[in-house]
Design a protein around this motif. Structure first.
Motif, PDB file in Angstrom:
ATOM      1  N   THR A 156       0.805  -1.225   0.000  1.00  0.00           N
ATOM      2  CA  THR A 156       0.000   0.000   0.000  1.00  0.00           C
ATOM      3  C   THR A 156       0.835   1.270   0.000  1.00  0.00           C
ATOM      4  O   THR A 156       0.289   2.364   0.031  1.00  0.00           O
ATOM      5  CB  THR A 156      -0.922   0.019   1.233  1.00  0.00           C
ATOM      6  OG1 THR A 156      -0.119  -0.075   2.421  1.00  0.00           O
ATOM      7  CG2 THR A 156      -1.902  -1.144   1.200  1.00  0.00           C
ATOM      8  N   GLY A 157       2.156   1.145  -0.033  1.00  0.00           N
ATOM      9  CA  GLY A 157       3.007   2.324  -0.020  1.00  0.00           C
ATOM     10  C   GLY A 157       3.516   2.655   1.365  1.00  0.00           C
ATOM     11  O   GLY A 157       3.252   1.942   2.342  1.00  0.00           O
ATOM     12  N   TYR A 158       4.266   3.758   1.460  1.00  0.00           N
ATOM     13  CA  TYR A 158       4.909   4.163   2.708  1.00  0.00           C
ATOM     14  C   TYR A 158       4.442   5.551   3.132  1.00  0.00           C
ATOM     15  O   TYR A 158       3.933   6.324   2.315  1.00  0.00           O
ATOM     16  CB  TYR A 158       6.430   4.197   2.526  1.00  0.00           C
ATOM     17  CG  TYR A 158       7.050   2.888   2.120  1.00  0.00           C
ATOM     18  CD1 TYR A 158       7.360   1.916   3.062  1.00  0.00           C
ATOM     19  CD2 TYR A 158       7.346   2.624   0.778  1.00  0.00           C
ATOM     20  CE1 TYR A 158       7.946   0.714   2.691  1.00  0.00           C
ATOM     21  CE2 TYR A 158       7.934   1.422   0.397  1.00  0.00           C
ATOM     22  CZ  TYR A 158       8.228   0.472   1.357  1.00  0.00           C
ATOM     23  OH  TYR A 158       8.799  -0.712   0.987  1.00  0.00           O
ATOM     24  N   PRO A 159       4.670   5.915   4.387  1.00  0.00           N
ATOM     25  CA  PRO A 159       4.430   7.302   4.810  1.00  0.00           C
ATOM     26  C   PRO A 159       5.375   8.250   4.068  1.00  0.00           C
ATOM     27  O   PRO A 159       6.461   7.849   3.643  1.00  0.00           O
ATOM     28  CB  PRO A 159       4.746   7.274   6.311  1.00  0.00           C
ATOM     29  CG  PRO A 159       4.628   5.842   6.713  1.00  0.00           C
ATOM     30  CD  PRO A 159       5.047   5.042   5.522  1.00  0.00           C
ATOM     31  N   ASP A 160       4.972   9.498   3.931  1.00  0.00           N
ATOM     32  CA  ASP A 160       5.786  10.482   3.213  1.00  0.00           C
ATOM     33  C   ASP A 160       7.204  10.573   3.771  1.00  0.00           C
ATOM     34  O   ASP A 160       8.179  10.703   3.027  1.00  0.00           O
ATOM     35  CB  ASP A 160       5.128  11.867   3.288  1.00  0.00           C
ATOM     36  CG  ASP A 160       3.894  11.974   2.398  1.00  0.00           C
ATOM     37  OD1 ASP A 160       3.406  10.914   1.950  1.00  0.00           O
ATOM     38  OD2 ASP A 160       3.423  13.095   2.159  1.00  0.00           O
ATOM     39  N   SER A 161       7.325  10.520   5.097  1.00  0.00           N
ATOM     40  CA  SER A 161       8.636  10.691   5.728  1.00  0.00           C
ATOM     41  C   SER A 161       9.595   9.560   5.372  1.00  0.00           C
ATOM     42  O   SER A 161      10.815   9.765   5.325  1.00  0.00           O
ATOM     43  CB  SER A 161       8.484  10.789   7.246  1.00  0.00           C
ATOM     44  OG  SER A 161       7.723   9.706   7.747  1.00  0.00           O
ATOM     45  N   VAL A 162       9.065   8.362   5.112  1.00  0.00           N
ATOM     46  CA  VAL A 162       9.924   7.245   4.700  1.00  0.00           C
ATOM     47  C   VAL A 162      10.510   7.519   3.318  1.00  0.00           C
ATOM     48  O   VAL A 162      11.695   7.278   3.069  1.00  0.00           O
ATOM     49  CB  VAL A 162       9.138   5.915   4.705  1.00  0.00           C
ATOM     50  CG1 VAL A 162       9.944   4.807   4.020  1.00  0.00           C
ATOM     51  CG2 VAL A 162       8.795   5.500   6.125  1.00  0.00           C
ATOM     52  N   TYR A 163       9.679   8.039   2.409  1.00  0.00           N
ATOM     53  CA  TYR A 163      10.177   8.370   1.071  1.00  0.00           C
ATOM     54  C   TYR A 163      11.301   9.407   1.149  1.00  0.00           C
ATOM     55  O   TYR A 163      12.312   9.301   0.445  1.00  0.00           O
ATOM     56  CB  TYR A 163       9.048   8.918   0.201  1.00  0.00           C
ATOM     57  CG  TYR A 163       8.010   7.899  -0.199  1.00  0.00           C
ATOM     58  CD1 TYR A 163       8.347   6.764  -0.926  1.00  0.00           C
ATOM     59  CD2 TYR A 163       6.672   8.075   0.148  1.00  0.00           C
ATOM     60  CE1 TYR A 163       7.390   5.832  -1.297  1.00  0.00           C
ATOM     61  CE2 TYR A 163       5.705   7.149  -0.220  1.00  0.00           C
ATOM     62  CZ  TYR A 163       6.066   6.031  -0.939  1.00  0.00           C
ATOM     63  OH  TYR A 163       5.121   5.110  -1.297  1.00  0.00           O
ATOM     64  N   VAL A 164      11.127  10.408   2.006  1.00  0.00           N
ATOM     65  CA  VAL A 164      12.135  11.466   2.118  1.00  0.00           C
ATOM     66  C   VAL A 164      13.441  10.909   2.669  1.00  0.00           C
ATOM     67  O   VAL A 164      14.528  11.182   2.142  1.00  0.00           O
ATOM     68  CB  VAL A 164      11.615  12.617   3.011  1.00  0.00           C
ATOM     69  CG1 VAL A 164      12.738  13.606   3.323  1.00  0.00           C
ATOM     70  CG2 VAL A 164      10.470  13.343   2.317  1.00  0.00           C
TER      71      VAL A 164
END
Length: 475
Positions: A40-48
Motif C-alpha cells: 500500500t506504499g509508505y508514509p511520506d517521511s519514509v520516502y524522504v
C-alpha cells in the motif's frame, strides 16, 4: 513545483485494463505473490529519508553516460525518527532503488518524464525511490493514513508519477521484454539475485541478555506466545525456535517471523537482541580463552551490540572490556544509554584508534585477548540493511552489495588495512590470543591476511609466537 509539459496529455488516458495488462509483465520480483499482503506504499517521511539515503550512495556515472541529473542538497527531513522499524523501511527502499538504479533511470527516460518535465535536480532521488515503490505496487494508488503528515515534495512527485502511469508501465514492460526477463528482478546480476535468495532463506539469530533474563525464562516466555522449541528451524514455516549448537545463549528463528518478533517485549526490553551469528561466534571464541580476571581489547567494533554481548558474557568476571576507535564524543550519550538499558557495567571506551595505541599502554596490561573486527567488504553478509542497522556500518556498505561485489583496488586497500591491524595486535606482549573476525567470504581478507601476518610477525619480547591454531578466524 513540478511542471510537466505532457502531464495533461497522459492524465486522461488511464485505463485500468491496460494498466493491469502492463503491470502483469512488470512485477519487481520473480516470486509468486499469492497469499502475500497487498502493498500500500509508505508514509511520506519514509520516502524522504529513503531519498536522502539513496542520494548519498547512488552510483555516479561518467558525463557521457549521465541520463538524469541529481542535485547535491538533501531533502529537508521533517522528522528524524529513531524508531528502527522506520529506519529499516527507509534503508530497504533506498537499497532497492539502488539495485535498480539503471533500470529506473531508463524507464524515466523512455516514459518521457525526463526530459519533458521541468524537475529540480534535488528531487531526482525522491523520484527514483518513489518510482521503485510505484512499480512494486503494480502502479496502484497509495493508501494514505488519516493521521499521516503530508510532505509537499512527496505529494508533487506522486502526482507526477500518477499522471504518467500508463507510460511508466509500458516502459517497464518494454524493459522486461528487451532483456527477455520474467521480471526486472531477473535483470539484476546473478550474484545479487543469489544474495537475495540466500537472505530470504537464512534464519534469524538473537542472543539472550542473561544479565536480565535466564534462557529458561526466555523459552517459557516464547512458549506462552505460541512458539515451540525444536532442534532445527530449517524449512519450518511454523512459530518455532531452536538453540544454536555453537553458542548456548543464541536462539534461531525462521526468517519469516521477523515482523512478529520485533514487536514482542523480549526484544523491546533488550532481553533478546538480533545480531549476525558471526559476531556471537567471535565473542564466544574470546570468552573461551579468558580467565576470571583477564581483560579484553575490542578493535574496530562498529557494533555496540557486539560490545554489549562481550560485556554480558563476562558480567560475572572481574574482566574489563576496552573498546577503541570510538572517537566521536557526540555518540557518548547514545552509547551510555544503550549500555545502561542492556545492563553492561564493565566497558571502558578508548578514544584512540587501534594503530595509535602503544603496545605497552599501562591501561591494557591485563588484556589477554584482542578481538579484532576490521572493516571489510562484508560480502558474506546476507542482509546488508539489517547489518547496517545492527552494526552501525556506513551506508556506503549498500553500494557494494547492490553491485554484488567490490573493485579489486578497494579489496586490496581493505586487505592491507586488515594486515596492518592484525600485525599490530600481535605486538601486544601481554596478549595471549587474537580473535580475528570478518564478515567477508573473500580469501584475500581472511586466509591470506592471517597467513601473511603469521609469516612476518615480529616476535619482540613475546615468549611464544602466534600460530594458526592460536589465531582464530570467524567467518
Amino acid at each position: 513545483m513540478l511542471n510537466s509539459t505532457g502531464e495533461l496529455e497522459f492524465s486522461n488516458e488511464e485505463d485500468p485494463e491496460i494498466i493491469s495488462q502492463l503491470t502483469s509483465l512488470a512485477l519487481s520480483d520473480g516470486k509468486s505473490s499469492a497469499g502475500a499482503p497487498e502493498k500500500t506504499g509508505y508514509p511520506d517521511s519514509v520516502y524522504v529519508m529513503a531519498a536522502n539515503i539513496f542520494q548519498g550512495i547512488r552510483i555516479e556515472k561518467s558525463a557521457q553516460k549521465v541520463l538524469i541529473k541529481y542535485g547535491n542538497e538533501p531533502l529537508r527531513s521533517f522528522s528524524e525518527s529513531e524508531d528502527q522499524s522506520f529506519q529499516r523501511l527507509s534503508y530497504e527502499l533506498a537499497f532497492s532503488a539502488l539495485k535498480y538504479q539503471d533500470i529506473l533511470e531508463t524507464i524515466l527516460i523512455d516514459s518521457c518524464i525526463f526530459p519533458s518535465t521541468t524537475i529540480p535536480d534535488h528531487l531526482s532521488s525522491l523520484i527514483i525511490v518513489m518510482l521503485y515503490d510505484f512499480q512494486d505496487r503494480k502502479f496502484q494508488t497509495r493508501v494514505l493514513s488519516d493521521n499521516e503528515e503530508s510532505i509537499s515534495e512527496v505529494q508533487e512527485v506522486e502526482n507526477l508519477l500518477n499522471s504518467f502511469k500508463i507510460k511508466l508501465a509500458a516502459a517497464l514492460a518494454r524493459c522486461r521484454i528487451k532483456h527477455d526477463a520474467l521480471s526486472i528482478y531477473h535483470i539484476l546480476p546473478e550474484t545479487v539475485r543469489k544474495q537475495e535468495l540466500r537472505a530470504s532463506t537464512l534464519p534469524l539469530y538473537a542472543w539472550i541478555n542473561t544479565c536480565k533474563i535466564s534462557p529458561e525464562e526466555v523459552y517459557n516466555n516464547l512458549k506462552r506466545r505460541g512458539y515451540n522449541k525444536v532442534k532445527s528451524v530449517l524449512h519450518i514455516d511454523d512459530k518455532v525456535f531452536a538453540v544454536d549448537q555453537h553458542c548456548y545463549d543464541v536462539l534461531i528463528f525462521p526468517s519469516h517471523l521477523k515482523n512478529d518478533l520485533i514487536n514482542i517485549d523480549l526484544f523491546k526490553d533488550y532481553k533478546l537482541i538480533f545480531q549476525d551469528k558471526s559476531r556471537s561466534l567471535a565473542v564466544h571464541s574470546v570468552k573461551a580463552l579468558l580467565n576470571m580476571d583477564d581483560d579484553i581489547l575490542m578493535v574496530n567494533t562498529g557494533s555496540w551490540y557486539t560490545v554489549a554481548h562481550m560485556s554480558i558474557l563476562t558480567n560475572n568476571n572481574t574482566s574489563k572490556v576496552f573498546v577503541c576507535g570510538v572517537q566521536s564524543q557526540a555518540k557518548d550519550p547514545d552509547l551510555k544509554t544503550l549500555f545502561t538499558k542492556i545492563g553492561c557495567k564493565n566497558i571502558e571506551i578508548l578514544r584512540e584508534t587501534f594503530i595509535n595505541i602503544e603496545t605497552k599502554d599501562h591501561r591494557l596490561q591485563k588484556v589477554k585477548v584482542i578481538l579484532l573486527l576490521p572493516r571489510c567488504s562484508g560480502l558474506g553478509v546476507s542482509n546488508p540493511v539489517e547489518f547496517i542497522l545492527n552494526e552501525h556500518e556506513d551506508t556506503e556498505f549498500l553500494k557494494d552489495h547492490s553491485q554484488g561485489g567490490i573493485s579489486v583496488d578497494k579489496l586490496h586497500i581493505l586487505a592491507q588495512q586488515q594486515y596492518e591491524q592484525l600485525t599490530h595486535a600481535m605486538k601486544f606482549t601481554k596478549a595471549q590470543a587474537v580473535v580475528y573476525c570478518t564478515c567477508s567470504v573473500c580469501p584475500e581478507e581472511n586466509e591470506a591476511v592471517v597467513k601473511k601476518a603469521l609469516e612476518f610477525q615480529d616476535l619482540g619480547n613475546k615468549v611464544q609466537p602466534y600460530s594458526g591454531t592460536l589465531l582464530r578466524q570467524c567467518l
